[in-house]
Design a protein around this motif. Structure first.
Motif, PDB file in Angstrom:
ATOM      1  N   PHE A 257       0.817  -1.207   0.000  1.00 10.95           N
ATOM      2  CA  PHE A 257       0.000   0.000   0.000  1.00 10.95           C
ATOM      3  C   PHE A 257       0.855   1.264   0.000  1.00 10.95           C
ATOM      4  O   PHE A 257       0.497   2.274  -0.613  1.00 10.95           O
ATOM      5  CB  PHE A 257      -0.946   0.002   1.200  1.00 10.95           C
ATOM      6  CG  PHE A 257      -1.900   1.173   1.208  1.00 10.95           C
ATOM      7  CD1 PHE A 257      -2.971   1.214   0.334  1.00 10.95           C
ATOM      8  CD2 PHE A 257      -1.701   2.244   2.065  1.00 10.95           C
ATOM      9  CE1 PHE A 257      -3.836   2.300   0.318  1.00 10.95           C
ATOM     10  CE2 PHE A 257      -2.568   3.332   2.065  1.00 10.95           C
ATOM     11  CZ  PHE A 257      -3.634   3.344   1.190  1.00 10.95           C
ATOM     12  N   THR A 258       2.000   1.226   0.682  1.00 13.77           N
ATOM     13  CA  THR A 258       2.843   2.417   0.759  1.00 13.77           C
ATOM     14  C   THR A 258       3.443   2.795  -0.584  1.00 13.77           C
ATOM     15  O   THR A 258       3.902   3.929  -0.777  1.00 13.77           O
ATOM     16  CB  THR A 258       3.989   2.206   1.770  1.00 13.77           C
ATOM     17  OG1 THR A 258       4.726   1.034   1.413  1.00 13.77           O
ATOM     18  CG2 THR A 258       3.441   2.055   3.184  1.00 13.77           C
ATOM     19  N   THR A 259       3.421   1.858  -1.549  1.00 10.54           N
ATOM     20  CA  THR A 259       3.953   2.162  -2.892  1.00 10.54           C
ATOM     21  C   THR A 259       2.870   2.735  -3.811  1.00 10.54           C
ATOM     22  O   THR A 259       3.184   3.176  -4.915  1.00 10.54           O
ATOM     23  CB  THR A 259       4.545   0.909  -3.548  1.00 10.54           C
ATOM     24  OG1 THR A 259       3.488  -0.015  -3.850  1.00 10.54           O
ATOM     25  CG2 THR A 259       5.565   0.249  -2.640  1.00 10.54           C
ATOM     26  N   LEU A 260       1.617   2.688  -3.364  1.00  6.12           N
ATOM     27  CA  LEU A 260       0.488   3.131  -4.182  1.00  6.12           C
ATOM     28  C   LEU A 260       0.128   4.586  -3.884  1.00  6.12           C
ATOM     29  O   LEU A 260       0.497   5.139  -2.841  1.00  6.12           O
ATOM     30  CB  LEU A 260      -0.716   2.223  -3.944  1.00  6.12           C
ATOM     31  CG  LEU A 260      -0.478   0.733  -4.199  1.00  6.12           C
ATOM     32  CD1 LEU A 260      -1.712  -0.069  -3.810  1.00  6.12           C
ATOM     33  CD2 LEU A 260      -0.113   0.488  -5.666  1.00  6.12           C
ATOM     34  N   MET A 261      -0.624   5.210  -4.772  1.00  4.38           N
ATOM     35  CA  MET A 261      -0.997   6.611  -4.608  1.00  4.38           C
ATOM     36  C   MET A 261      -2.509   6.796  -4.811  1.00  4.38           C
ATOM     37  O   MET A 261      -2.977   7.037  -5.926  1.00  4.38           O
ATOM     38  CB  MET A 261      -0.233   7.488  -5.603  1.00  4.38           C
ATOM     39  CG  MET A 261      -0.460   8.979  -5.378  1.00  4.38           C
ATOM     40  SD  MET A 261       0.602  10.007  -6.436  1.00  4.38           S
ATOM     41  CE  MET A 261      -0.105   9.680  -8.034  1.00  4.38           C
ATOM     42  N   PRO A 262      -3.288   6.668  -3.727  1.00 10.97           N
ATOM     43  CA  PRO A 262      -4.713   7.006  -3.837  1.00 10.97           C
ATOM     44  C   PRO A 262      -4.861   8.484  -4.203  1.00 10.97           C
ATOM     45  O   PRO A 262      -3.991   9.303  -3.872  1.00 10.97           O
ATOM     46  CB  PRO A 262      -5.251   6.726  -2.427  1.00 10.97           C
ATOM     47  CG  PRO A 262      -4.233   5.854  -1.779  1.00 10.97           C
ATOM     48  CD  PRO A 262      -2.916   6.240  -2.369  1.00 10.97           C
ATOM     49  N   VAL A 263      -5.951   8.833  -4.873  1.00 13.58           N
ATOM     50  CA  VAL A 263      -6.113  10.211  -5.339  1.00 13.58           C
ATOM     51  C   VAL A 263      -7.400  10.828  -4.806  1.00 13.58           C
ATOM     52  O   VAL A 263      -8.343  10.127  -4.414  1.00 13.58           O
ATOM     53  CB  VAL A 263      -6.101  10.285  -6.883  1.00 13.58           C
ATOM     54  CG1 VAL A 263      -4.782   9.771  -7.426  1.00 13.58           C
ATOM     55  CG2 VAL A 263      -7.272   9.516  -7.489  1.00 13.58           C
ATOM     56  N   THR A 264      -7.418  12.147  -4.805  1.00 17.81           N
ATOM     57  CA  THR A 264      -8.598  12.941  -4.464  1.00 17.81           C
ATOM     58  C   THR A 264      -8.926  13.834  -5.650  1.00 17.81           C
ATOM     59  O   THR A 264      -8.026  14.455  -6.226  1.00 17.81           O
ATOM     60  CB  THR A 264      -8.332  13.819  -3.225  1.00 17.81           C
ATOM     61  OG1 THR A 264      -8.144  12.976  -2.087  1.00 17.81           O
ATOM     62  CG2 THR A 264      -9.505  14.749  -2.952  1.00 17.81           C
ATOM     63  N   ILE A 265     -10.214  13.904  -6.018  1.00 14.31           N
ATOM     64  CA  ILE A 265     -10.652  14.753  -7.126  1.00 14.31           C
ATOM     65  C   ILE A 265     -11.565  15.839  -6.573  1.00 14.31           C
ATOM     66  O   ILE A 265     -12.508  15.552  -5.827  1.00 14.31           O
ATOM     67  CB  ILE A 265     -11.381  13.936  -8.205  1.00 14.31           C
ATOM     68  CG1 ILE A 265     -10.443  12.863  -8.772  1.00 14.31           C
ATOM     69  CG2 ILE A 265     -11.882  14.838  -9.328  1.00 14.31           C
ATOM     70  CD1 ILE A 265     -11.110  11.943  -9.764  1.00 14.31           C
TER      71      ILE A 265
END
Length: 467
Positions: free
Chosen positions: A60-68
């Motif tokens: 999970f620490t390698t992933l980048m959740p986003v906000t729109i």
């Protein structure tokens, strides 16, 4: 609703077969002015992507959740280091169009930027791969952000109150103009040129505003305040050391030399009669309204200008202390806040009646024959040389609440030119501020005009070739 909307009178008749929803607003469509051959459903140029993230091979620490956001901007979502999503995640590849399902009604649609190779979303988002041979994603983004289109989405939200949303099948079925790519690119180019001009004006306005402290410093014959040195070994005289500590001693190495000014150097106590602070009773959690009394919060002065909205209403069972009422012409100074806002000051121009000082804000009490202009004192308290004096006299153990005493403020030292020179300096500063405001106003006008032109181009009421 204007030229973009197909409107109906307050009472109108439709066939039962035409009713998809029991909602008169849903009949207000968009009046496109393109040939029917140019019109096509959104779903015809977007291919749904449902690419599940393999969590066994992607920590999970390698992933980048986003906000729109509602304006179509996108940023990495802030997630605490000790937390991770337990729900399923899906890839959103650079160039993909991502839709926030719950906020589609507000225009929350964004393009994944280049280089965001680890962008992921939850099932609360829909990801689409655009057919680049048909659609320029930037043109599509302008369509979504057009005021008339966002209004159309809002009119067609469905669901329970508080959770209304635009259904994806409805969104994908909406017809919109898909002109040849060169036309789409011309529309985008027109928008980008207008944005570039507006951003240039905004940056010039910021640079102009930032130059004001330097202008004042130069006018007073002071040198620019340098950075504290970072040498491991250094020498200071005993006279330069006010408190014991290596970092404090480093800071003393950049102590401003006020005495180098050609003008007389005075203490604040030499030019004003007093500093008066107010009263902080337990107030209501909301601002004062109507004829109510209110008490200012420190936020009323934190950013260098007076904001009367930063207040709390006085409970009706408490009698106001009218001697603390704020008046036009008052110069007020914060005595407690986080370090960078302690000593923040503002000159009150206009203020609603019945607002009182709190005990964390001082008001300057002027001498009858004052040798200092209020506007000059307001400006001089903001220059780095005075900020250095303030921040090196703070007390308090908490990093979120520092204080400065009345004696420390009254001891602040600064150059004091004659009144006519103070007036000349203030006049030059005000001219700079006027220039900055004009640049900001020009930027807003340019952005608004460009937005209107883009909407007309997308609607088909304004020829693209004209640009």
């Amino acid at each position: 609703m204007g030229e973009a909307a197909q409107t109906f009178p307050k009472a109108f008749a439709v066939r039962f077969a035409q009713i998809n929803r029991w909602d008169p607003n849903s009949f207000h469509g968009i009046k496109w002015h393109w040939l029917s051959s140019v019109m096509a459903p959104i779903g015809s140029v977007l291919k749904p992507r449902k690419e599940k993230v393999d969590r066994s091979g992607n920590g999970f620490t390698t992933l980048m959740p986003v906000t729109i956001h509602f304006d179509g901007s996108i940023e990495p979502r802030k997630v605490s280091e000790d937390k991770e999503y337990t729900m399923e995640l899906f890839w959103a590849r650079p160039g993909d169009i991502v839709v926030s399902k719950i906020d589609l009604k507000n225009g929350a649609v964004a393009i994944i930027p280049d280089g965001w190779d680890k962008a992921v979303v939850t099932n609360h988002f829909a990801v689409y791969e655009p057919h680049l041979e048909k659609i320029d994603p930037r043109y599509f983004h302008l369509l979504i952000q057009a005021k008339f289109f966002k209004e159309h989405l809002w009119r067609n939200k469905v669901g329970a109150e508080g959770r209304k949303e635009v259904k994806l099948d409805f969104f994908e079925s909406l017809e919109f103009p898909i002109p040849p790519l060169p036309i789409q690119q011309k529309i985008v180019a027109h928008w980008e040129a207008a944005q570039f001009k507006a951003n240039t004006d905004i940056n010039r306005a910021k640079d102009t505003a930032k130059s004001i402290p330097a202008l004042l410093t130069k006018a007073l014959g002071l040198k620019k305040l340098g950075a504290a040195h970072d040498k491991r070994a250094f020498v200071l005289s005993w006279q330069e050391i006010e408190r014991w500590g290596v970092e404090l001693a480093r800071e003393m190495s950049r102590r401003p030399n006020i005495e180098m000014s050609p003008f007389p150097v005075v203490s604040l106590s030499d030019v004003i009669a007093d500093l008066q602070n107010g009263w902080s009773p337990k107030c209501l959690t909301r601002p004062a309204i109507g004829d109510e009394w209110g008490v200012l919060k420190v936020g009323a002065v934190s950013f260098g200008w007076f904001d009367e909205r930063q207040n709390k209403a006085l409970p009706p069972n408490l009698k106001p202390r009218e001697q603390y009422e704020v008046k036009p012409g008052d110069l007020i100074i914060s005595r407690a806040n986080i370090a960078r806002y302690v000593g923040a000051c503002a000159l009150v121009d206009k203020v609603r009646p019945k607002l009182m000082l709190c005990d964390k804000i001082f008001r300057v009490v002027w001498k009858e024959e004052s040798p200092v202009l209020p506007k000059y004192l307001d400006e001089i308290l903001k220059i780095p040389h005075l900020r250095w004096q303030i921040e090196n006299n703070l007390t308090g153990a908490s990093p979120t609440m520092k204080n400065i005493s009345k004696p420390a403020l009254m001891a602040l030292r600064f150059p004091l030119p004659p009144l006519h020179i103070q007036e000349e300096i203030i006049s030059e500063i005000e001219e700079k501020r006027k220039k900055a405001r004009n640049l900001q106003d020009d930027a807003k006008i340019s952005q608004k005009q460009a937005g209107l032109e883009i909407e007309k181009m997308i609607l088909g009421t304004h020829p693209v070739e004209a640009h």
